[in-house]
Design an enzyme around this catalytic site. Structure first.
Site, PDB file in Angstrom:
ATOM      1  N   HIS A 135     -46.787  11.394  51.649  1.00 15.67           N
ATOM      2  CA  HIS A 135     -46.279  12.631  53.084  1.00 15.67           C
ATOM      3  C   HIS A 135     -44.346  12.474  53.113  1.00 15.67           C
ATOM      4  CE1 HIS A 135     -50.831  11.553  54.480  1.00 15.67           C
ATOM      5  NE2 HIS A 135     -50.029  10.641  53.796  1.00 15.67           N
ATOM      6  N   ILE A 143     -47.720  15.908  52.285  1.00 12.47           N
ATOM      7  CA  ILE A 143     -48.226  16.536  54.162  1.00 12.47           C
ATOM      8  C   ILE A 143     -48.101  15.662  54.819  1.00 12.47           C
ATOM      9  CG2 ILE A 143     -49.872  17.764  52.414  1.00 12.47           C
ATOM     10  CD1 ILE A 143     -51.484  15.153  52.694  1.00 12.47           C
ATOM     11  N   ASP A 188     -47.717   3.016  57.697  1.00 11.49           N
ATOM     12  CA  ASP A 188     -48.258   3.832  56.325  1.00 11.49           C
ATOM     13  C   ASP A 188     -46.788   4.136  55.384  1.00 11.49           C
ATOM     14  OD1 ASP A 188     -49.664   5.691  54.658  1.00 11.49           O
ATOM     15  OD2 ASP A 188     -50.692   6.155  56.575  1.00 11.49           O
ATOM     16  N   GLY A 216     -52.667  11.848  57.888  1.00  8.84           N
ATOM     17  CA  GLY A 216     -54.183  12.023  58.727  1.00  8.84           C
ATOM     18  C   GLY A 216     -54.236  11.538  59.837  1.00  8.84           C
TER      19      GLY A 216
END
Length: 307
Positions: free
Chosen positions: A208, A223, A203, A226
């Site tokens: 991120h 961040i 990912d 998720g």
């Protein structure tokens, strides 16, 4: 554009969506080793002492049940042309549902079969549900697990409503917590470097890791993924409500309600509803906001060893 022309275009779009749902999309290979299983476990906060998930020579070495989400990144499905005004920057990962038919082995050689489950018009946005099935082509196309990803695509609605397709009950359950204190609570402070590690599960979204990119997206810092929060929460429930037995996890469903920054503390609150279901939600302690809501894990019946 006349109303008749607009309605005709909307009808044609709905027909294309239905045709695409019936279309067989190309599958992609997914081969991994125990190193990938260990990497995933470490990237959702497993410690070196949790040898069942991080040490290949442990007698009970196994993959975490949420490891199945890694296959999503192998599912290539180009549905963008079906939506009006599609812009990838307007896409939000709304929900994740995983149904596990057989635990994934620690070394695996599969294909990932993508498919479009549904596209729904939500007015100013579109709701897109895609599926990634993990299939063993060497075992009569046995399906080990399916992922269903619900994406919310802003500014792509207004093309006409259709009846939602029938999905597994666990994928659509509201999962409202009971009006009582949680039966179990687990807190875990995430590492400030966790997003840098989790991205190695394929990912690679710069949101991120790259401060400049995340700033342009409206965040003060990169961040956490998720799906990393999803994996941490699943681990908490598995430990508390399934005796840390990954084979007992039947399905996992969660809605992503708020972002998490690496280094923040996650509190998973759990309510046991009988022997086969646990409702949970995950809170960011420092900001007192819910990161995961409408979440639940279904459990297989616990196996009682023969005497």
């Amino acid at each position: 554009m006349s109303q008749d022309t607009s309605e005709r275009r909307d009808e044609e779009r709905l027909q294309r969506i239905e045709q695409f749902k019936r279309k067989a999309s190309p599958a992609s290979p997914w081969q991994y080793s125990f190193r990938d299983a260990i990497l995933y476990a470490l990237s959702v906060g497993c410690k070196g002492t949790e040898r069942r998930f991080v040490y290949e020579n442990d007698s009970d070495f196994a993959t975490l049940p949420s490891f199945a989400v890694v296959a999503v990144h192998k599912a290539k499905l180009d549905y963008q042309h079906l939506l009006p005004n599609f812009d990838a920057r307007q896409l939000l990962h709304g929900e994740q549902f995983v149904q596990i038919f057989s635990p994934l082995p620690v070394n695996g050689k599969f294909i990932v079969q993508p498919s479009l489950v549904d596209i729904q018009d939500k007015g100013k946005a579109a709701l897109v549900i895609t599926r990634a099935s993990i299939v063993d082509p060497d075992d009569d196309n046995r399906v080990y697990a399916i992922n269903e990803v619900t994406a919310f695509v802003r500014k792509s609605g207004g093309f006409g409503r259709t009846k939602p397709v029938l999905r597994p009950a666990a994928a659509t359950a509201a999962n409202k917590p009971p009006a009582r204190q949680p039966d179990a609570v687990v807190e875990e402070q995430t590492s400030a470097d966790l997003a840098a590690l989790y991205r190695l599960n394929a990912d690679y979204n710069p949101l991120h890791i790259d401060p400049d990119f995340s700033s342009k997206a409206g965040f003060n810092a990169p961040i956490l993924h998720g799906l990393c929060t999803f994996g941490i929460s699943t681990k908490h429930v598995m430990k508390q409500c399934a005796h840390c037995d990954p084979s007992r996890i039947k399905s996992i469903k969660a809605q992503f309600a708020m972002y998490v920054f690496p280094g923040e503390t996650l509190r998973t609150e759990m309510w046991q509803l009988g022997p086969h279901k646990v409702i949970f939600r995950t809170r960011v302690v420092e900001r007192d906001v819910l990161a995961i809501t409408k979440a639940a894990i279904e459990l297989h019946t616990e196996t009682v060893p023969k005497l």
